[in-house]
Design a protein around this motif. Structure first.
Motif, PDB file in Angstrom:
ATOM      1  N   THR A 295     -20.442   9.833   5.654  1.00  0.00           N
ATOM      2  CA  THR A 295     -21.521   9.917   4.607  1.00  0.00           C
ATOM      3  C   THR A 295     -20.876  11.254   3.729  1.00  0.00           C
ATOM      4  O   THR A 295     -19.967  11.671   3.887  1.00  0.00           O
ATOM      5  CB  THR A 295     -22.700  10.522   5.415  1.00  0.00           C
TER       6      THR A 295
ATOM      7  N   GLN B 208     -21.897  13.835   3.622  1.00  0.00           N
ATOM      8  CA  GLN B 208     -21.938  15.284   4.369  1.00  0.00           C
ATOM      9  C   GLN B 208     -20.621  15.595   5.207  1.00  0.00           C
ATOM     10  O   GLN B 208     -20.223  16.553   5.855  1.00  0.00           O
ATOM     11  CB  GLN B 208     -23.217  15.378   5.277  1.00  0.00           C
ATOM     12  N   THR B 209     -19.975  14.110   5.276  1.00  0.00           N
ATOM     13  CA  THR B 209     -18.618  14.363   6.013  1.00  0.00           C
ATOM     14  C   THR B 209     -17.832  15.139   5.654  1.00  0.00           C
ATOM     15  O   THR B 209     -17.438  15.039   4.457  1.00  0.00           O
ATOM     16  CB  THR B 209     -18.065  12.814   6.405  1.00  0.00           C
ATOM     17  N   ARG B 210     -17.176  16.043   6.330  1.00  0.00           N
ATOM     18  CA  ARG B 210     -16.236  17.178   6.084  1.00  0.00           C
ATOM     19  C   ARG B 210     -14.917  16.466   6.889  1.00  0.00           C
ATOM     20  O   ARG B 210     -14.624  16.295   7.862  1.00  0.00           O
ATOM     21  CB  ARG B 210     -16.447  18.470   6.388  1.00  0.00           C
TER      22      ARG B 210
ATOM     23  N   ASP C 253     -22.487  22.357  10.264  1.00  0.00           N
ATOM     24  CA  ASP C 253     -22.912  21.026  11.014  1.00  0.00           C
ATOM     25  C   ASP C 253     -21.838  20.542  11.571  1.00  0.00           C
ATOM     26  O   ASP C 253     -20.999  19.693  10.949  1.00  0.00           O
ATOM     27  CB  ASP C 253     -23.405  20.175   9.806  1.00  0.00           C
TER      28      ASP C 253
ATOM     29  N   ALA D  93     -20.725  16.879  11.546  1.00  0.00           N
ATOM     30  CA  ALA D  93     -20.395  16.094  10.203  1.00  0.00           C
ATOM     31  C   ALA D  93     -18.668  16.182  10.199  1.00  0.00           C
ATOM     32  O   ALA D  93     -18.317  15.316   9.211  1.00  0.00           O
ATOM     33  CB  ALA D  93     -21.056  16.739   9.271  1.00  0.00           C
TER      34      ALA D  93
ATOM     35  N   SER E 148     -16.431  18.420   2.331  1.00  0.00           N
ATOM     36  CA  SER E 148     -16.693  17.094   1.925  1.00  0.00           C
ATOM     37  C   SER E 148     -16.368  16.678   0.609  1.00  0.00           C
ATOM     38  O   SER E 148     -15.832  17.569  -0.345  1.00  0.00           O
ATOM     39  CB  SER E 148     -18.418  16.978   2.170  1.00  0.00           C
TER      40      SER E 148
END
Length: 433
Positions: free
Chosen positions: A80, A82-84, A234, A237, A287
């Motif tokens: 997404t 927000q994915t790192r 987070d 994520a 991200s």
């Protein structure tokens, strides 16, 4: 393997992962369809996850997220916005932004002998009278090589890797040898040099590397990602990095049980003793929207959203070529060093040149030059942060799930891999969000 208990708030993510691939992107968009094809075809096998974006005029005009960031027992968490990702060598560019802040303050001088900042003698045994400068560490002309490795465990000082009391062994292995390979004269891409840069940052600032970067670069730039996976806001994520091998998906980095150093390992760490600990060369987790902020910072000459982080002169110094391949002054893209024929201070310049075989640093057909930035390649991830300050264009991506390197398909017309060519070509044409 023990089953992973997903927090309740993640079940929505699982539901989204069950949608057809690419369903989160703009429907009917040809760029999304092309990138979904890239994901499914991959290299030798399909990729795990893909995140990509294009900026135009400094504004994000297109983005794409597909595949999974984590998989266990048949369940997947999707990629997404927000994915790192552990973004690999793109981290070098950000690390250098941190060092350049010390340069601007007059606390580090690029052409000083790095030994004075490190607290030990840093010398190539074949050239004992030639200083290795901070600039040489940044532009890979120090004559230092990665050799057997560049990550040093907690409790060991980085100085021990260059201990002249034990030649030639590991010490000699970490230096290029032979005529024409003196410090400053020979380009050889080196991750270990950035462990030394991280050590310099710690010794000069008095702050642990990851905390220095947080306080002086990432927070001012509005980036919540960082070099310590345990400190991410987070952690769910964070993408696990995978290789896609014949036996299936194999986690290689940032897997859930093995996200990074434990607090116990860091409890007795002495600041300034081992700058490799947080991987200044490749350990930044960010991200795609955060990568876009880095690109904007560089394109806007060191200022982002009204906050000045670097001076325009510092940004231009990073971008100015300090090494251009001339056929006999180092290892180039033709030698398997990636599409690197021109390098500044942690910034690759893509000149659009080709060798006799028709391959070079051209990222997509019709490329006319202007892009600069950095690539990443580690643990089954390939990434890129490429920007043009003249146009405000930027091409950004992170792709996980590459096979082992021998199975990677070479590019059709460049030193990039086939998948990188395809991603960059799609992004160069994308203009819808």
């Amino acid at each position: 393997m023990a089953r992973f208990a997903f927090p309740r708030f993640l079940w929505l993510s699982l539901a989204l992962a069950a949608l057809p691939a690419g369903a989160g992107a703009a429907s009917g968009n040809s760029s999304d369809a092309a990138l979904e094809t890239v994901l499914q075809q991959g290299e030798a096998r399909p990729l795990a996850g893909l995140a990509a974006a294009r900026l135009h005029g400094g504004r994000m005009v297109y983005s794409h997220y597909s595949g999974f960031r984590y998989r266990m027992d048949g369940h997947s968490l999707p990629v997404t916005p927000q994915t790192r990702f552990r973004i690999a060598s793109v981290s070098k560019l950000v690390t250098t932004i941190g060092l350049m802040r010390l340069v601007e303050q007059g606390r580090v001088r690029l052409d000083d002998d790095a030994s004075g900042y490190l607290g030990f003698a840093l010398r190539n045994p074949d050239f004992p009278l030639v200083p290795i400068t901070v600039r040489m560490l940044l532009n890979h002309t120090s004559s230092i090589r990665d050799a057997g490795g560049y990550l040093i465990p907690p409790g060991q000082d980085i100085a021990t890797l260059f201990d002249t009391a034990h030649p030639p062994g590991p010490t000699g292995d970490h230096f290029a040898h032979g005529a024409g390979r003196a410090p400053g004269a020979w380009f050889e891409y080196c991750n270990l040099c950035y462990g030394l840069v991280g050590t310099i940052i710690e010794r000069v600032s008095g702050e642990r590397f990851d905390r220095y970067m947080r306080a002086h670069v990432l927070d001012p730039a509005g980036i919540a990602g960082g070099y310590d996976p345990l400190a991410l806001p987070d952690p769910d994520a964070l993408a696990t990095l995978y290789r896609h091998l014949p036996q299936g998906w194999v986690a290689t980095a940032d897997d859930r049980p093995l996200r990074g150093r434990t607090p116990a390992e860091l409890a007795h760490y002495r600041v300034g003793s081992n700058g490799t600990l947080f991987s200044p060369q490749g350990g930044l987790r960010v991200s795609i929207p955060e990568m876009a902020r880095i690109a904007r910072l560089m394109m806007q000459r060191g200022t982002l959203d009204g906050v000045r982080i670097l001076s325009p002169a510092s940004v231009e110094m990073m971008e100015h070529p300090t090494w251009i391949y001339d056929g006999h002054n180092g290892l180039s893209g033709a030698d398997g060093e990636g599409p690197i024929d021109c390098y500044g201070l942690s910034v690759i310049c893509l000149l659009g040149q080709h060798d006799a075989a028709g391959r070079g640093d051209t990222p997509y057909p019709g490329y006319r030059g202007g892009l600069r930035g950095h690539l990443g390649n580690a643990y089954g991830l390939h990434s890129g942060l490429w920007y043009d300050p003249e146009t405000g264009d930027a091409l950004l991506f992170a792709a996980t799930g590459y096979p082992s390197d021998p199975e990677t398909r070479p590019g059709r017309y460049s030193y990039f891999t086939r998948v990188e060519e395809e991603i960059l070509g799609v992004l160069a044409r994308a203009d819808t969000f």
